[in-house]
Design an enzyme around this catalytic site. Sequence first.
Site, short mmCIF file in Angstrom:
data_model
loop_
_atom_site.label_atom_id
_atom_site.label_comp_id
_atom_site.label_asym_id
_atom_site.label_seq_id
_atom_site.Cartn_x
_atom_site.Cartn_y
_atom_site.Cartn_z
N SER A 109 0.86 -1.19 0.00
CA SER A 109 0.00 0.00 0.00
C SER A 109 0.89 1.23 0.00
CB SER A 109 -0.85 -0.01 1.27
OG SER A 109 -1.38 1.27 1.50
N SER A 110 0.35 2.34 -0.52
CA SER A 110 1.14 3.58 -0.53
C SER A 110 1.36 4.11 0.89
CB SER A 110 0.45 4.65 -1.37
OG SER A 110 -0.85 4.90 -0.90
N CYS A 111 0.61 3.59 1.87
CA CYS A 111 0.80 4.10 3.24
C CYS A 111 2.06 3.54 3.90
CB CYS A 111 -0.44 3.86 4.09
SG CYS A 111 -0.70 2.15 4.50
N TYR A 138 -1.34 -0.82 10.01
CA TYR A 138 -1.49 -1.40 8.68
C TYR A 138 -0.19 -1.26 7.89
CZ TYR A 138 -3.59 -2.06 4.02
OH TYR A 138 -3.90 -2.49 2.76
N LYS A 142 2.27 -4.14 6.26
CA LYS A 142 2.59 -4.19 4.84
C LYS A 142 4.10 -4.09 4.61
CE LYS A 142 -1.43 -4.74 2.92
NZ LYS A 142 -1.72 -5.97 2.16
N HIS A 181 -13.11 3.26 2.42
CA HIS A 181 -12.21 4.30 1.90
C HIS A 181 -13.07 5.43 1.33
CE1 HIS A 181 -9.35 0.85 1.82
NE2 HIS A 181 -8.52 1.77 2.24
O1 GFB Z 1 -9.74 6.80 1.78
P1 GFB Z 1 -9.19 7.22 3.08
O2 GFB Z 1 -9.85 6.68 4.30
O3 GFB Z 1 -7.67 6.83 2.99
O4 GFB Z 1 -9.28 8.83 3.22
P2 GFB Z 1 -6.24 7.44 3.40
C1 GFB Z 1 -8.74 9.68 2.28
C2 GFB Z 1 -9.04 11.11 2.66
O5 GFB Z 1 -10.44 11.34 2.44
C3 GFB Z 1 -8.76 11.52 4.11
C4 GFB Z 1 -11.00 12.03 3.54
O6 GFB Z 1 -8.22 12.81 4.12
C5 GFB Z 1 -10.15 11.53 4.72
O7 GFB Z 1 -10.28 12.43 5.82
N1 GFB Z 1 -12.42 11.71 3.64
C6 GFB Z 1 -13.44 12.61 3.45
C7 GFB Z 1 -12.98 10.53 3.94
N2 GFB Z 1 -14.63 12.04 3.68
C8 GFB Z 1 -14.38 10.74 3.96
C9 GFB Z 1 -15.22 9.63 4.26
O8 GFB Z 1 -16.43 9.71 4.32
N3 GFB Z 1 -14.60 8.43 4.48
C10 GFB Z 1 -13.24 8.29 4.42
N4 GFB Z 1 -12.68 7.08 4.64
N5 GFB Z 1 -12.41 9.34 4.18
C11 GFB Z 1 -5.78 4.97 3.77
C12 GFB Z 1 -5.27 4.08 4.84
O9 GFB Z 1 -5.58 6.24 4.16
O10 GFB Z 1 -5.07 4.78 2.56
C13 GFB Z 1 -5.34 2.71 4.39
O11 GFB Z 1 -5.99 4.31 6.01
C14 GFB Z 1 -4.75 2.50 3.00
O12 GFB Z 1 -4.64 1.94 5.31
C15 GFB Z 1 -5.21 3.54 2.01
O13 GFB Z 1 -3.36 2.52 3.06
C16 GFB Z 1 -4.47 3.47 0.69
O14 GFB Z 1 -5.53 7.73 2.14
O15 GFB Z 1 -6.26 8.56 4.37
#
Ligand code: GFB
Length: 314
Positions: A109-111, A138, A142, A181
Amino acid sequence: MYELTGKRIFVAGHGGMVGSAIMRTLAPEDCTLVTVERDDLDLRNQARVNEWMATNKPDVVIIAAAKVGGIYANNTYPAEFLYDNLMIQSNVIHAAHQQNVEKLLFLGSSCVYPKDAPQPIKEEYLLGGALEPTNKSYAIAKIAGLIMCASYNVQHKRDFISLMPTNLYGPGDNYHPENAHVPAALLRRFHEAKINNSPVVHVWGSGQPLRDFMHVDDLARACVFALKHYNEMPFLNVGTGDEISIADFAALVSDVVGYKGAIEFDRTKPDGTMRKVMDISKIQNLGWAPNIGLRQGLEQTYEIYCSDVYTVAQ
Ligand code: GFB
Protein backbone atom coordinates in the site's frame (compact mmCIF):
# COMPACT_ATOMS: atom_id res chain seq x y z
CA MET A 1 9.19 -12.97 -19.38
CA TYR A 2 7.43 -15.38 -16.99
CA GLU A 3 4.86 -17.48 -18.84
CA LEU A 4 1.46 -17.86 -17.12
CA THR A 5 0.17 -20.39 -19.67
CA GLY A 6 -0.70 -23.71 -18.07
CA LYS A 7 0.03 -22.43 -14.55
CA ARG A 8 -2.10 -23.02 -11.45
CA ILE A 9 -2.60 -19.57 -9.94
CA PHE A 10 -3.89 -19.22 -6.37
CA VAL A 11 -5.63 -15.87 -5.89
CA ALA A 12 -5.87 -15.43 -2.11
CA GLY A 13 -8.72 -13.02 -1.40
CA HIS A 14 -10.51 -13.64 -4.71
CA GLY A 15 -13.82 -12.30 -3.36
CA GLY A 16 -12.57 -8.82 -2.45
CA MET A 17 -12.39 -5.72 -4.65
CA VAL A 18 -8.77 -6.34 -5.67
CA GLY A 19 -8.98 -10.14 -5.84
CA SER A 20 -12.10 -10.13 -8.02
CA ALA A 21 -10.50 -7.59 -10.39
CA ILE A 22 -7.45 -9.87 -10.67
CA MET A 23 -9.76 -12.84 -11.37
CA ARG A 24 -11.46 -10.85 -14.19
CA THR A 25 -8.12 -9.84 -15.67
CA LEU A 26 -6.67 -13.36 -15.52
CA ALA A 27 -9.81 -14.98 -16.98
CA PRO A 28 -8.66 -14.76 -20.64
CA GLU A 29 -5.22 -16.21 -19.81
CA ASP A 30 -4.73 -19.90 -20.45
CA CYS A 31 -4.17 -20.79 -16.79
CA THR A 32 -6.07 -22.47 -13.95
CA LEU A 33 -7.35 -20.13 -11.25
CA VAL A 34 -7.41 -21.71 -7.80
CA THR A 35 -9.47 -20.15 -5.02
CA VAL A 36 -10.78 -21.07 -1.58
CA GLU A 37 -13.65 -19.54 0.36
CA ARG A 38 -12.92 -17.74 3.61
CA ASP A 39 -15.19 -20.14 5.53
CA ASP A 40 -13.16 -23.09 4.26
CA LEU A 41 -9.71 -21.65 4.96
CA ASP A 42 -8.84 -19.02 7.54
CA LEU A 43 -5.57 -17.61 6.17
CA ARG A 44 -4.62 -16.56 9.71
CA ASN A 45 -4.33 -20.24 10.68
CA GLN A 46 -0.81 -21.38 9.85
CA ALA A 47 -1.40 -25.13 10.13
CA ARG A 48 -4.46 -24.95 7.86
CA VAL A 49 -2.66 -22.76 5.31
CA ASN A 50 0.31 -25.17 5.20
CA GLU A 51 -2.02 -28.12 4.73
CA TRP A 52 -4.08 -26.38 2.01
CA MET A 53 -1.00 -25.25 0.10
CA ALA A 54 0.55 -28.75 0.24
CA THR A 55 -2.68 -30.27 -1.12
CA ASN A 56 -3.38 -27.68 -3.82
CA LYS A 57 0.20 -26.98 -4.95
CA PRO A 58 -0.16 -23.75 -6.92
CA ASP A 59 2.62 -22.62 -9.27
CA VAL A 60 1.83 -18.94 -8.67
CA VAL A 61 0.38 -17.18 -5.61
CA ILE A 62 -1.20 -13.71 -5.55
CA ILE A 63 -1.87 -12.29 -2.08
CA ALA A 64 -4.91 -10.05 -2.50
CA ALA A 65 -6.26 -11.14 0.90
CA ALA A 66 -5.92 -8.49 3.58
CA LYS A 67 -7.76 -6.67 6.31
CA VAL A 68 -8.37 -3.26 4.72
CA GLY A 69 -10.33 -0.11 5.40
CA GLY A 70 -10.29 3.65 5.32
CA ILE A 71 -8.83 6.14 7.74
CA TYR A 72 -11.50 5.58 10.45
CA ALA A 73 -11.21 1.76 10.39
CA ASN A 74 -7.41 1.92 10.46
CA ASN A 75 -7.49 4.31 13.39
CA THR A 76 -10.15 2.38 15.34
CA TYR A 77 -9.05 -1.25 14.86
CA PRO A 78 -5.22 -1.05 14.75
CA ALA A 79 -4.77 -4.39 16.53
CA GLU A 80 -6.83 -6.21 13.88
CA PHE A 81 -5.08 -4.44 11.02
CA LEU A 82 -1.69 -5.50 12.42
CA TYR A 83 -2.53 -9.03 13.55
CA ASP A 84 -4.72 -10.15 10.65
CA ASN A 85 -2.39 -8.82 7.98
CA LEU A 86 0.81 -10.14 9.60
CA MET A 87 -0.75 -13.58 10.00
CA ILE A 88 -2.30 -13.81 6.51
CA GLN A 89 0.78 -12.68 4.64
CA SER A 90 3.35 -14.56 6.79
CA ASN A 91 1.41 -17.82 6.52
CA VAL A 92 0.90 -17.56 2.77
CA ILE A 93 4.44 -16.39 1.96
CA HIS A 94 6.10 -19.06 4.10
CA ALA A 95 3.81 -21.86 2.86
CA ALA A 96 4.52 -20.74 -0.73
CA HIS A 97 8.24 -21.04 0.02
CA GLN A 98 7.80 -24.51 1.54
CA GLN A 99 5.88 -25.67 -1.55
CA ASN A 100 8.45 -24.21 -3.98
CA VAL A 101 5.93 -21.81 -5.54
CA GLU A 102 7.55 -20.38 -8.68
CA LYS A 103 6.24 -16.83 -8.40
CA LEU A 104 4.44 -14.88 -5.67
CA LEU A 105 2.92 -11.41 -5.81
CA PHE A 106 2.36 -9.49 -2.58
CA LEU A 107 0.28 -6.32 -2.53
CA GLY A 108 1.33 -3.55 -0.18
CA SER A 109 0.00 0.00 0.00
CA SER A 110 1.14 3.58 -0.53
CA CYS A 111 0.80 4.10 3.24
CA VAL A 112 4.09 2.20 3.76
CA TYR A 113 5.90 5.45 2.92
CA PRO A 114 6.81 8.12 5.48
CA LYS A 115 4.10 10.65 6.33
CA ASP A 116 6.29 13.51 5.09
CA ALA A 117 7.89 11.72 2.14
CA PRO A 118 8.94 13.98 -0.76
CA GLN A 119 6.33 13.93 -3.56
CA PRO A 120 5.77 12.21 -5.89
CA ILE A 121 6.80 9.21 -3.78
CA LYS A 122 9.63 7.07 -5.13
CA GLU A 123 10.20 3.46 -4.07
CA GLU A 124 13.49 4.38 -2.40
CA TYR A 125 11.74 6.60 0.17
CA LEU A 126 10.66 3.51 2.12
CA LEU A 127 11.78 3.62 5.78
CA GLY A 128 13.10 7.17 5.39
CA GLY A 129 10.94 8.69 8.14
CA ALA A 130 8.03 8.41 10.58
CA LEU A 131 4.75 6.87 9.41
CA GLU A 132 1.30 8.49 9.33
CA PRO A 133 -0.21 7.73 12.79
CA THR A 134 -3.77 6.98 11.51
CA ASN A 135 -2.61 3.87 9.62
CA LYS A 136 0.66 2.96 11.31
CA SER A 137 -0.36 -0.61 12.22
CA TYR A 138 -1.49 -1.40 8.68
CA ALA A 139 1.65 0.18 7.23
CA ILE A 140 3.94 -1.79 9.57
CA ALA A 141 2.22 -5.04 8.54
CA LYS A 142 2.59 -4.19 4.84
CA ILE A 143 6.25 -3.19 5.31
CA ALA A 144 6.84 -6.55 7.02
CA GLY A 145 5.25 -8.31 4.03
CA LEU A 146 7.36 -6.65 1.39
CA ILE A 147 10.56 -7.10 3.43
CA MET A 148 9.58 -10.75 3.94
CA CYS A 149 9.32 -11.27 0.17
CA ALA A 150 12.67 -9.56 -0.37
CA SER A 151 14.26 -11.64 2.42
CA TYR A 152 13.06 -14.94 0.93
CA ASN A 153 14.49 -13.85 -2.41
CA VAL A 154 17.90 -13.14 -0.81
CA GLN A 155 18.10 -16.18 1.42
CA HIS A 156 16.15 -18.75 -0.60
CA LYS A 157 16.48 -17.42 -4.17
CA ARG A 158 12.72 -17.05 -4.52
CA ASP A 159 10.87 -14.93 -7.10
CA PHE A 160 8.51 -13.17 -4.69
CA ILE A 161 7.61 -9.67 -5.91
CA SER A 162 5.61 -6.81 -4.37
CA LEU A 163 3.55 -3.94 -5.74
CA MET A 164 2.63 -0.82 -3.76
CA PRO A 165 -0.76 0.39 -5.01
CA THR A 166 -2.08 3.88 -4.46
CA ASN A 167 -5.63 4.59 -3.12
CA LEU A 168 -8.04 2.33 -5.04
CA TYR A 169 -11.70 2.36 -6.01
CA GLY A 170 -13.97 0.29 -8.24
CA PRO A 171 -16.59 -2.45 -8.36
CA GLY A 172 -16.81 -4.72 -5.33
CA ASP A 173 -15.63 -2.09 -2.84
CA ASN A 174 -16.80 -1.98 0.78
CA TYR A 175 -19.49 0.73 1.12
CA HIS A 176 -19.65 0.77 4.92
CA PRO A 177 -20.41 4.36 6.03
CA GLU A 178 -17.53 4.54 8.54
CA ASN A 179 -15.06 1.82 7.57
CA ALA A 180 -14.90 2.41 3.80
CA HIS A 181 -12.21 4.30 1.90
CA VAL A 182 -13.21 7.75 0.69
CA PRO A 183 -14.38 6.84 -2.88
CA ALA A 184 -16.92 4.24 -1.71
CA ALA A 185 -17.93 6.27 1.35
CA LEU A 186 -18.67 9.36 -0.76
CA LEU A 187 -20.39 7.53 -3.62
CA ARG A 188 -22.79 6.10 -1.07
CA ARG A 189 -23.24 9.31 0.93
CA PHE A 190 -23.94 11.45 -2.15
CA HIS A 191 -26.23 8.78 -3.59
CA GLU A 192 -28.27 8.58 -0.38
CA ALA A 193 -28.38 12.39 -0.12
CA LYS A 194 -29.70 12.56 -3.70
CA ILE A 195 -32.40 9.94 -3.03
CA ASN A 196 -33.40 11.61 0.27
CA ASN A 197 -33.18 15.20 -1.07
CA SER A 198 -30.76 16.11 1.73
CA PRO A 199 -29.59 19.74 1.40
CA VAL A 200 -26.01 19.06 2.53
CA VAL A 201 -23.41 16.28 2.47
CA HIS A 202 -20.60 16.19 5.03
CA VAL A 203 -17.11 15.28 3.89
CA TRP A 204 -14.50 14.40 6.51
CA GLY A 205 -11.51 16.60 7.25
CA SER A 206 -10.45 19.89 5.65
CA GLY A 207 -10.84 18.81 2.02
CA GLN A 208 -7.19 19.72 1.45
CA PRO A 209 -5.37 16.36 1.47
CA LEU A 210 -4.18 15.25 -1.95
CA ARG A 211 -4.61 11.69 -3.17
CA ASP A 212 -3.84 9.61 -6.26
CA PHE A 213 -6.95 7.49 -7.01
CA MET A 214 -6.70 4.48 -9.31
CA HIS A 215 -9.38 2.15 -10.67
CA VAL A 216 -8.89 -1.41 -9.40
CA ASP A 217 -8.90 -2.81 -12.96
CA ASP A 218 -5.76 -0.78 -13.68
CA LEU A 219 -4.15 -2.35 -10.61
CA ALA A 220 -5.23 -5.82 -11.76
CA ARG A 221 -3.58 -5.21 -15.15
CA ALA A 222 -0.44 -4.07 -13.32
CA CYS A 223 -0.47 -7.31 -11.28
CA VAL A 224 -0.62 -9.51 -14.39
CA PHE A 225 1.98 -7.31 -16.09
CA ALA A 226 4.34 -7.56 -13.09
CA LEU A 227 3.92 -11.34 -12.84
CA LYS A 228 4.99 -11.65 -16.46
CA HIS A 229 7.65 -8.96 -16.71
CA TYR A 230 9.09 -8.15 -13.29
CA ASN A 231 11.40 -10.20 -11.10
CA GLU A 232 13.64 -7.64 -9.52
CA MET A 233 13.97 -6.35 -6.00
CA PRO A 234 12.57 -4.79 -4.03
CA PHE A 235 9.14 -3.62 -5.33
CA LEU A 236 7.23 -1.28 -7.66
CA ASN A 237 4.77 1.57 -7.12
CA VAL A 238 1.44 1.44 -8.98
CA GLY A 239 -0.74 4.51 -9.33
CA THR A 240 -1.83 7.11 -11.83
CA GLY A 241 0.78 9.73 -10.92
CA ASP A 242 -2.04 12.33 -10.85
CA GLU A 243 -3.37 13.94 -7.71
CA ILE A 244 -6.64 15.56 -6.68
CA SER A 245 -7.69 17.27 -3.45
CA ILE A 246 -10.42 15.65 -1.36
CA ALA A 247 -12.54 18.80 -1.93
CA ASP A 248 -12.26 18.46 -5.72
CA PHE A 249 -12.78 14.72 -5.46
CA ALA A 250 -15.98 15.25 -3.43
CA ALA A 251 -17.22 17.74 -6.04
CA LEU A 252 -16.49 15.20 -8.79
CA VAL A 253 -18.33 12.40 -6.96
CA SER A 254 -21.26 14.76 -6.34
CA ASP A 255 -21.39 15.54 -10.07
CA VAL A 256 -21.10 11.88 -11.13
CA VAL A 257 -23.94 10.95 -8.76
CA GLY A 258 -26.06 13.93 -9.85
CA TYR A 259 -26.42 15.42 -6.38
CA LYS A 260 -27.44 19.10 -6.41
CA GLY A 261 -27.03 20.11 -2.74
CA ALA A 262 -24.14 21.64 -0.78
CA ILE A 263 -20.90 20.11 0.50
CA GLU A 264 -19.59 20.89 3.99
CA PHE A 265 -16.33 19.79 5.57
CA ASP A 266 -16.31 18.14 8.99
CA ARG A 267 -13.02 19.28 10.49
CA THR A 268 -13.52 17.14 13.60
CA LYS A 269 -12.54 14.15 11.40
CA PRO A 270 -8.86 13.45 10.58
CA ASP A 271 -7.18 14.40 7.30
CA GLY A 272 -4.49 11.73 7.54
CA THR A 273 -1.48 12.19 5.26
CA MET A 274 -1.68 15.60 3.57
CA ARG A 275 -0.20 14.48 0.26
CA LYS A 276 0.25 11.01 -1.22
CA VAL A 277 0.98 10.79 -4.93
CA MET A 278 2.97 7.96 -6.45
CA ASP A 279 6.02 8.23 -8.68
CA ILE A 280 5.22 5.50 -11.21
CA SER A 281 8.19 6.01 -13.51
CA LYS A 282 9.71 2.57 -12.73
CA ILE A 283 6.66 0.54 -13.77
CA GLN A 284 5.99 2.91 -16.68
CA ASN A 285 9.52 2.38 -17.96
CA LEU A 286 8.86 -1.36 -17.92
CA GLY A 287 5.81 -0.83 -20.16
CA TRP A 288 2.70 -0.53 -17.95
CA ALA A 289 0.49 2.58 -17.78
CA PRO A 290 -2.92 3.31 -16.20
CA ASN A 291 -5.71 3.75 -18.72
CA ILE A 292 -8.93 4.46 -16.79
CA GLY A 293 -9.60 8.16 -16.19
CA LEU A 294 -11.00 9.17 -12.80
CA ARG A 295 -14.38 10.44 -14.01
CA GLN A 296 -14.83 7.46 -16.33
CA GLY A 297 -13.90 5.04 -13.54
CA LEU A 298 -16.21 6.68 -11.01
CA GLU A 299 -19.10 6.67 -13.50
CA GLN A 300 -18.64 2.95 -14.12
CA THR A 301 -18.32 2.22 -10.38
CA TYR A 302 -21.44 4.27 -9.59
CA GLU A 303 -23.44 2.48 -12.28
CA ILE A 304 -22.50 -0.90 -10.79
CA TYR A 305 -23.17 0.39 -7.27
CA CYS A 306 -26.69 1.45 -8.32
CA SER A 307 -27.47 -1.88 -9.97
CA ASP A 308 -26.27 -3.68 -6.81
CA VAL A 309 -28.27 -1.40 -4.50
CA TYR A 310 -31.43 -1.96 -6.47
CA THR A 311 -30.84 -5.70 -6.80
CA VAL A 312 -30.47 -5.95 -3.03
CA ALA A 313 -33.54 -3.77 -2.43
CA GLN A 314 -35.84 -5.81 -4.71
O1 GFB B 1 -9.74 6.80 1.78
P1 GFB B 1 -9.19 7.22 3.08
O2 GFB B 1 -9.85 6.68 4.30
O3 GFB B 1 -7.67 6.83 2.99
O4 GFB B 1 -9.28 8.83 3.22
P2 GFB B 1 -6.24 7.44 3.40
C1 GFB B 1 -8.74 9.68 2.28
C2 GFB B 1 -9.04 11.11 2.66
O5 GFB B 1 -10.44 11.34 2.44
C3 GFB B 1 -8.76 11.52 4.11
C4 GFB B 1 -11.00 12.03 3.54
O6 GFB B 1 -8.22 12.81 4.12
C5 GFB B 1 -10.15 11.53 4.72
O7 GFB B 1 -10.28 12.43 5.82
N1 GFB B 1 -12.42 11.71 3.64
C6 GFB B 1 -13.44 12.61 3.45
C7 GFB B 1 -12.98 10.53 3.94
N2 GFB B 1 -14.63 12.04 3.68
C8 GFB B 1 -14.38 10.74 3.96
C9 GFB B 1 -15.22 9.63 4.26
O8 GFB B 1 -16.43 9.71 4.32
N3 GFB B 1 -14.60 8.43 4.48
C10 GFB B 1 -13.24 8.29 4.42
N4 GFB B 1 -12.68 7.08 4.64
N5 GFB B 1 -12.41 9.34 4.18
C11 GFB B 1 -5.78 4.97 3.77
C12 GFB B 1 -5.27 4.08 4.84
O9 GFB B 1 -5.58 6.24 4.16
O10 GFB B 1 -5.07 4.78 2.56
C13 GFB B 1 -5.34 2.71 4.39
O11 GFB B 1 -5.99 4.31 6.01
C14 GFB B 1 -4.75 2.50 3.00
O12 GFB B 1 -4.64 1.94 5.31
C15 GFB B 1 -5.21 3.54 2.01
O13 GFB B 1 -3.36 2.52 3.06
C16 GFB B 1 -4.47 3.47 0.69
O14 GFB B 1 -5.53 7.73 2.14
O15 GFB B 1 -6.26 8.56 4.37
